[in-house]
Scaffold this motif. Structure first.
Motif, PDB file in Angstrom:
ATOM      1  N   PHE A 115       0.831  -1.204   0.000  1.00 25.62           N
ATOM      2  CA  PHE A 115       0.000   0.000   0.000  1.00 25.62           C
ATOM      3  C   PHE A 115       0.865   1.253   0.000  1.00 25.62           C
ATOM      4  N   GLU A 116       1.982   1.211   0.731  1.00 31.53           N
ATOM      5  CA  GLU A 116       2.868   2.365   0.758  1.00 31.53           C
ATOM      6  C   GLU A 116       3.489   2.603  -0.618  1.00 31.53           C
ATOM      7  N   GLN A 117       3.912   1.507  -1.269  1.00 30.26           N
ATOM      8  CA  GLN A 117       4.477   1.644  -2.612  1.00 30.26           C
ATOM      9  C   GLN A 117       3.416   2.148  -3.587  1.00 30.26           C
ATOM     10  N   TYR A 118       2.185   1.677  -3.445  1.00 27.64           N
ATOM     11  CA  TYR A 118       1.100   2.142  -4.311  1.00 27.64           C
ATOM     12  C   TYR A 118       0.859   3.636  -4.101  1.00 27.64           C
ATOM     13  N   ARG A 119       0.911   4.078  -2.818  1.00 24.91           N
ATOM     14  CA  ARG A 119       0.693   5.500  -2.526  1.00 24.91           C
ATOM     15  C   ARG A 119       1.811   6.351  -3.141  1.00 24.91           C
ATOM     16  N   LEU A 120       3.067   5.898  -2.977  1.00 22.94           N
ATOM     17  CA  LEU A 120       4.185   6.642  -3.542  1.00 22.94           C
ATOM     18  C   LEU A 120       4.111   6.694  -5.071  1.00 22.94           C
ATOM     19  N   THR A 121       3.698   5.574  -5.673  1.00 27.46           N
ATOM     20  CA  THR A 121       3.565   5.534  -7.126  1.00 27.46           C
ATOM     21  C   THR A 121       2.526   6.532  -7.604  1.00 27.46           C
ATOM     22  N   GLN A 122       1.382   6.575  -6.909  1.00 25.54           N
ATOM     23  CA  GLN A 122       0.324   7.496  -7.310  1.00 25.54           C
ATOM     24  C   GLN A 122       0.762   8.947  -7.170  1.00 25.54           C
ATOM     25  N   GLU A 123       1.580   9.217  -6.149  1.00 25.17           N
ATOM     26  CA  GLU A 123       2.066  10.587  -5.968  1.00 25.17           C
ATOM     27  C   GLU A 123       3.089  10.961  -7.044  1.00 25.17           C
ATOM     28  N   ALA A 124       3.890   9.957  -7.505  1.00 29.03           N
ATOM     29  CA  ALA A 124       4.966  10.241  -8.455  1.00 29.03           C
ATOM     30  C   ALA A 124       4.506  10.210  -9.905  1.00 29.03           C
ATOM     31  N   VAL A 125       3.390   9.514 -10.159  1.00 31.33           N
ATOM     32  CA  VAL A 125       2.944   9.359 -11.538  1.00 31.33           C
ATOM     33  C   VAL A 125       2.509  10.694 -12.119  1.00 31.33           C
ATOM     34  N   THR A 126       3.097  11.010 -13.270  1.00 28.56           N
ATOM     35  CA  THR A 126       2.740  12.207 -14.024  1.00 28.56           C
ATOM     36  C   THR A 126       2.527  11.800 -15.475  1.00 28.56           C
ATOM     37  N   PRO A 127       1.906  12.628 -16.281  1.00 31.63           N
ATOM     38  CA  PRO A 127       1.770  12.288 -17.706  1.00 31.63           C
ATOM     39  C   PRO A 127       3.116  12.024 -18.381  1.00 31.63           C
TER      40      PRO A 127
END
Length: 681
Positions: A115-127
């Protein structure tokens, strides 16, 4: 390669520009595919530098399905209550509550990390990350899916190039057909050899059909079958359409010289495989070795393209122009050429390619300096031989790839000193036999030479820029392994630079001139690639006789323990191999047969392979084949060779053959036996 039949090539095959374009695009595609791994590595590096933990970031990631809300005590009790003893089990005990608790806690910790990795991924994902990741992963998938594509690209390259060589009658032979009977003999034997290859391929396919897991190999053999059936069709066309300029005549004792060398090798190999060894599929199996080493042979094609592109520039003429203020006499100019051309030879991958690209210029400049035909022919032939031991020559890369006992750096290091010795010996022999060797430079010669080197400055800058950009963009440094990939791009840039003067004179677009020169270089490359690869392939087949027979065991019996006797056998054997085989095919053969027995007797691996390369140098300067002399004859014309043998002493009439032998034979003996004094006494 025999010269093209006058007046026939254009009539029979008028679309040379088309096949030049096709081959150029095919080679450039293989070039990009070869650079794919470097490009992907560079993308990963840039991604990691731009987005921390780039390797873990997945824009398409979905929320984990595990649960973070769990009652540990209740779950432990639930699993204990669910336990039922197995009456058939010899050892059965109730669950360990502590072990269950630790397992659940570990799973919960892993779930929290997801879940932590998923949260970090969502924060880092950009177009931008999404687009970049799509490109990077798409390239990775393309490279993985096309690992086997190189083999099919090689077959396509060989088919196109060898078909052009067959249409243009440019396969390597000792001389051209001189009448219609000799023409039909040449084409008829080619038809027979190509037919024998098809029969061998079908025999191999019959063997593969009963072997599980050979589907991909069968596909390759079907591809080769189509290729050789195409060659048979071309031979039938050429049998029917005899060139109009050939007169009627009959066969003589020398008519066998018109047979392409690959046909002679194919007939010998197939006769052995069928009559002696009862191994009908042998021809197909040994020829197929080229498929397994397809990347290496594609590199040969790229090196040929490099040589032909060099021919499309003014660089050789500009370099020779810078020497003119020194008014070098013919012997000294010949010596300078031997030293200076060795390094370009190494960069074009093999000696024959350099002769085809620059041999005409070398010969003409020597003749202008007052050199006789024989000295000019000898120097032209040797200008494409001494550089095979220098960095980054492909032949040494092949040796190191097939033999783990040696490295390229070791061989290049010792190869340099072997080159210096042989080039110096050439200078001594030429100066002693030619007489006048003292230069008479004009006043201010050095200053004038530097001025004449000025036009080369843009080319030098262009080379540095291209190599620098490739390093910056792909992280690919220029060395012996990357040279086949980088040099074609360098030469494309140089060809474009070279169009500037012609564009000013003709008022034509530089891009149109660049495209015309590039396709012309590719068209010339097609003929040479086809002839060289056909010779290499059937050289490997001929080498199969040595591998499957008891010749090696007879030459290196178990009771042979003297490195000195073994070295004598090796020198004679390798020289003979070099006389009749292409060096690339010869290296594959020697690696599979002679190398290990020689090393086991006590010959140092590095010493063995340096001797091998020098023996090959001597071999392809020696009759009966003398490949470098055949290529020299092609670029200067057969009439020049015949005119050179009409008058003078025995040495003067055959100096083109005797001079290389008088240099390379002592070099080979020195390289072979002097090092033994230091480790074999």
């Amino acid at each position: 390669m025999t010269s093209r039949a006058t007046g026939t090539s254009g009539a029979l095959y008028p679309v040379h520009k088309v096949h030049g374009v096709v081959l150029l695009l095919l080679l450039l595609f293989t070039l990009l595919l070869g650079m794919g791994n470097s490009l992907h590595s560079r993308l990963l590096l840039i991604g990691e530098q731009t987005w921390p933990n780039y390797y873990l970031l997945d824009p398409a990631a979905t929320e984990p399905t595990c649960s973070l809300e769990i009652d540990i005590d209740a779950e432990v009790q639930k699993r204990i209550d669910a336990y039922e003893p197995d009456p058939d089990a010899l050892f059965s005990s109730p669950p360990n509550a502590q072990a269950i608790r630790e397992s659940l806690l570990q799973n919960l910790e892993l779930c929290e990390q997801r879940f932590e990795q998923y949260r970090l991924t969502q924060e880092a994902v950009t177009p931008a990350l999404t687009v970049y990741k799509t490109i990077e992963q798409g390239l990775a998938e393309t490279l993985l899916e096309n690992i086997e594509l190189t083999k099919f690209l090689f077959i396509a390259m060989f088919a196109l190039a060898a078909a052009i060589a067959a249409f243009d009658t440019d396969h390597i032979a000792l001389r051209l057909p001189r009448n219609r009977a000799e023409w039909r003999l040449s084409q008829g034997v080619q038809l027979i050899v190509n037919g024998l290859m098809v029969l061998s391929l079908f025999a191999y396919l019959d063997r593969l059909a009963v072997s599980p897991g050979t589907e991909s190999t069968q596909t390759l053999q079907y591809g080769w079958s189509i290729v050789f059936i195409l060659f048979m069709a071309i031979n039938l066309i050429r049998l029917a359409k005899v060139p109009a300029h050939l007169n009627t005549g009959s066969l003589t004792l020398s008519s066998g010289l018109v047979l392409p060398l690959y046909c002679v090798m194919g007939l010998i190999a197939m006769t052995y495989f069928v009559v002696v060894d009862e191994y009908q599929s042998g021809l197909a199996i040994y020829f197929g070795i080229m498929t397994n080493l397809s990347s290496m042979f594609i590199n040969i094609g790229l090196y040929v393209l490099v040589g032909m592109m060099l021919k499309q520039t003014r660089i050789p003429e500009l370099l020779f122009n810078a020497l003119k203020p020194f008014n070098l006499p013919a012997p000294m100019l010949a010596s300078v050429i031997i030293f200076a051309t060795a390094f370009p030879t190494a960069f074009t991958g093999a000696s024959g390619i350099f002769i085809l690209a620059v041999g005409g210029v070398v010969y003409d400049e020597l003749r202008r300096a007052g050199a006789g035909r024989q000295l000019s022919l000898a120097t032209t032939a040797m200008s494409g031989s001494l550089g095979v031991v220098l960095n980054p020559c492909l032949l040494i890369v092949v040796v190191a790839a097939l033999n783990k006992e040696v490295t390229t750096s070791e061989m290049y290091g010792w190869g340099f000193w072997v080159f210096m010795m042989s080039a110096t010996l050439f200078s001594i022999v030429v100066c002693k036999t030619q007489g006048n060797w003292r230069p008479s430079p004009q006043k201010g010669a050095a200053k004038e030479a530097l001025r004449r080197l000025g036009p080369l400055t843009p080319y030098v800058i262009g080379v540095v820029i291209v190599i620098g950009l490739i390093w910056l963009l792909l992280g690919l440094q220029f060395n012996e392994y990357s040279a086949p990939l980088i040099l074609p791009l360098v030469m494309l840039a140089l060809v474009f630079l070279d169009t500037k003067a012609e564009s000013r004179q003709t008022k034509r677009s530089r891009f149109s001139l660049f495209w015309r020169r590039s396709t012309l270089a590719a068209s010339d490359s097609a003929v040479h690639i086809g002839a060289l690869l056909a010779l290499i392939g059937f050289s490997i087949c001929l080498g199969g006789i040595l591998e499957r027979s008891d010749i090696v065991h007879a030459l290196f019996p178990e009771d042979l323990t003297s490195p000195w006797i073994a070295m004598l056998v090796i020198v004679v054997m390798l020289t003979i191999i070099g006389m009749v085989m292409d060096p690339f095919g010869a290296v594959i053969l020697v690696s599979a047969t002679v190398a290990q027995p020689a090393i086991q007797i006590g010959i140092d691996p590095l010493h063995f392979w340096i001797v091998c390369l020098v023996a090959f140098e001597l071999g392809y300067l020696s009759p009966p084949v003398a490949l470098n002399h055949l290529l020299t004859r092609q670029v200067v014309g057969e009439s020049e060779v015949l005119a050179a043998e009409k008058r003078g002493s025995f040495w003067r009439r055959y100096e083109r053959l005797l001079l290389p032998l008088s240099v390379m034979a002592p070099t080979l003996l020195f390289v072979a036996f002097v090092p033994l004094l230091f480790y074999a006494l």
